[in-house]
Scaffold this motif. Structure first.
Motif, short mmCIF file in Angstrom:
data_model
loop_
_atom_site.label_atom_id
_atom_site.label_comp_id
_atom_site.label_asym_id
_atom_site.label_seq_id
_atom_site.Cartn_x
_atom_site.Cartn_y
_atom_site.Cartn_z
N ASP A 39 17.33 -1.84 -13.70
CA ASP A 39 17.31 -1.03 -14.91
C ASP A 39 18.66 -0.38 -15.20
O ASP A 39 18.78 0.43 -16.12
CB ASP A 39 16.24 0.06 -14.81
CG ASP A 39 14.84 -0.54 -14.74
OD1 ASP A 39 14.60 -1.54 -15.44
OD2 ASP A 39 14.01 -0.02 -13.97
N LYS A 74 7.91 -11.26 2.76
CA LYS A 74 6.88 -10.61 1.95
C LYS A 74 5.58 -10.33 2.72
O LYS A 74 5.11 -9.19 2.73
CB LYS A 74 6.60 -11.44 0.69
CG LYS A 74 5.62 -10.78 -0.25
CD LYS A 74 5.37 -11.63 -1.48
CE LYS A 74 4.31 -10.98 -2.35
NZ LYS A 74 3.88 -11.86 -3.43
N ARG A 107 16.35 -8.93 -10.85
CA ARG A 107 14.99 -8.69 -11.34
C ARG A 107 14.22 -10.01 -11.42
O ARG A 107 13.07 -10.10 -10.97
CB ARG A 107 15.02 -8.04 -12.72
CG ARG A 107 13.62 -7.89 -13.32
CD ARG A 107 13.63 -7.44 -14.77
NE ARG A 107 13.92 -6.03 -14.84
CZ ARG A 107 14.96 -5.51 -15.49
NH1 ARG A 107 15.81 -6.27 -16.13
NH2 ARG A 107 15.15 -4.21 -15.51
N SER A 108 14.84 -11.03 -11.98
CA SER A 108 14.18 -12.34 -12.11
C SER A 108 13.87 -12.94 -10.75
O SER A 108 12.80 -13.52 -10.55
CB SER A 108 15.06 -13.31 -12.90
OG SER A 108 15.21 -12.86 -14.22
N ALA A 110 13.24 -11.38 -7.97
CA ALA A 110 12.08 -10.66 -7.41
C ALA A 110 10.80 -11.10 -8.10
O ALA A 110 9.78 -11.38 -7.45
CB ALA A 110 12.27 -9.16 -7.56
N ARG A 111 10.84 -11.18 -9.43
CA ARG A 111 9.65 -11.55 -10.20
C ARG A 111 9.17 -12.95 -9.84
O ARG A 111 7.97 -13.19 -9.70
CB ARG A 111 9.97 -11.46 -11.69
CG ARG A 111 8.75 -11.63 -12.58
CD ARG A 111 9.09 -11.48 -14.05
NE ARG A 111 9.56 -10.14 -14.33
CZ ARG A 111 10.60 -9.86 -15.13
NH1 ARG A 111 11.26 -10.82 -15.73
NH2 ARG A 111 10.94 -8.60 -15.33
N GLY A 114 7.08 -12.86 -6.88
CA GLY A 114 5.91 -11.99 -6.95
C GLY A 114 6.09 -10.68 -6.21
O GLY A 114 5.11 -10.09 -5.75
N ILE A 115 7.32 -10.18 -6.13
CA ILE A 115 7.59 -8.92 -5.42
C ILE A 115 7.75 -7.81 -6.44
O ILE A 115 8.68 -7.83 -7.25
CB ILE A 115 8.83 -9.05 -4.52
CG1 ILE A 115 8.61 -10.15 -3.48
CG2 ILE A 115 9.16 -7.71 -3.85
CD1 ILE A 115 9.84 -10.52 -2.69
N ARG A 116 6.83 -6.85 -6.40
CA ARG A 116 6.84 -5.75 -7.37
C ARG A 116 6.57 -4.40 -6.70
O ARG A 116 6.10 -3.48 -7.34
CB ARG A 116 5.79 -6.00 -8.45
CG ARG A 116 6.12 -7.19 -9.33
CD ARG A 116 5.09 -7.38 -10.43
NE ARG A 116 5.44 -8.48 -11.30
CZ ARG A 116 5.11 -9.76 -11.06
NH1 ARG A 116 4.42 -10.07 -10.00
NH2 ARG A 116 5.46 -10.70 -11.92
N ASP A 118 7.12 -0.71 -5.11
CA ASP A 118 8.01 0.40 -5.41
C ASP A 118 9.10 0.58 -4.36
O ASP A 118 10.22 0.97 -4.68
CB ASP A 118 7.21 1.71 -5.54
CG ASP A 118 6.37 1.73 -6.79
OD1 ASP A 118 6.67 0.99 -7.75
OD2 ASP A 118 5.38 2.50 -6.82
N TRP A 120 10.53 -1.66 -2.54
CA TRP A 120 11.32 -2.88 -2.30
C TRP A 120 12.27 -3.00 -3.48
O TRP A 120 11.88 -3.36 -4.58
CB TRP A 120 10.42 -4.10 -2.20
CG TRP A 120 11.12 -5.34 -1.69
CD1 TRP A 120 12.43 -5.67 -1.86
CD2 TRP A 120 10.53 -6.39 -0.92
NE1 TRP A 120 12.70 -6.87 -1.25
CE2 TRP A 120 11.54 -7.33 -0.67
CE3 TRP A 120 9.25 -6.62 -0.44
CZ2 TRP A 120 11.31 -8.50 0.05
CZ3 TRP A 120 9.01 -7.77 0.27
CH2 TRP A 120 10.04 -8.70 0.53
#
Length: 196
Positions: A39, A74, A107-108, A110-111, A114-116, A118, A120
């Motif tokens: 962000d 993960k 960000r991509s 991680a997405r 499937g890692i979301r 807080d 990490w």
């Protein structure tokens, strides 16, 4: 662990040199490095050292080792959080290809895995900051025609920001992550420094 063969029988291979560098880093202090989250917020790495910290250096252009490290990490992180508590430790994944590993690419990355969680964080850094972190963790990086040859490792820091243990390899079982974290949380430090 490191995709380069030995030059001769008398000279240690780059893999052997990388392993020695990784082992020698145990006990190093987490450096004060400023990173950027997806962000655009600034994150001081040293400020995360109030509890155990797992650090994995990757590059987003990797199609083999780096995704495998995170896919192995993960479930280990999920098991550790169930056993030790959601907020008991932090995981940080940092892109070392600073030209390409932008906050959006992190960000991509991680997405796509499937890692979301807080606790990490996927972070981007400057070349100087990543170099400081690589030195502190004994992480070897060698540019190659296809991208980079690099050490496959997760570095585990204690709550004082000292490198406690290296977990090397792109595939590892959950106990390789859970047991050192339990040692740190319950004050039962193991004499084992490196897990492979």
């Amino acid at each position: 662990l490191f995709g380069i063969a030995a030059a001769s029988a008398e000279t240690p291979s780059l893999e052997e040199q990388a392993q020695a560098l990784s082992e020698a880093a145990v006990g190093n202090q987490l450096p004060s490095v400023q990173l950027t989250d997806p962000d655009g917020h600034s994150v001081q790495l040293a400020s995360l050292g109030q509890k155990p910290l797992l650090v994995a250096l990757i590059y987003t252009g990797c199609t083999d080792v780096c995704p495998t490290i995170l896919e192995s990490l993960k479930p280990a992180v999920e098991i550790a959080r169930e056993a030790l508590g959601e907020d008991s430790f932090t995981v940080v994944t940092i892109g070392f290809d600073t030209y390409n590993d932008t906050p959006d690419r992190m960000r991509s990355f991680a997405r796509e895995r499937g890692i979301r969680a807080d606790n990490w964080l996927f972070l981007a850094g400057t070349a100087g900051g990543v170099r400081k972190l690589a030195d502190a963790t004994g992480f070897s990086i060698v540019p190659s025609a296809g991208g980079f040859d690099h050490m496959a490792q997760v570095s585990i820091f204690d709550s004082d920001g000292r490198l406690y243990q290296q977990v090397r390899g792109s595939l590892f079982s959950p106990p390789a992550i859970v047991e050192p974290l339990k040692d740190l949380m319950f004050g039962q430090r193991s004499s084992v420094l490196t897990v492979e």
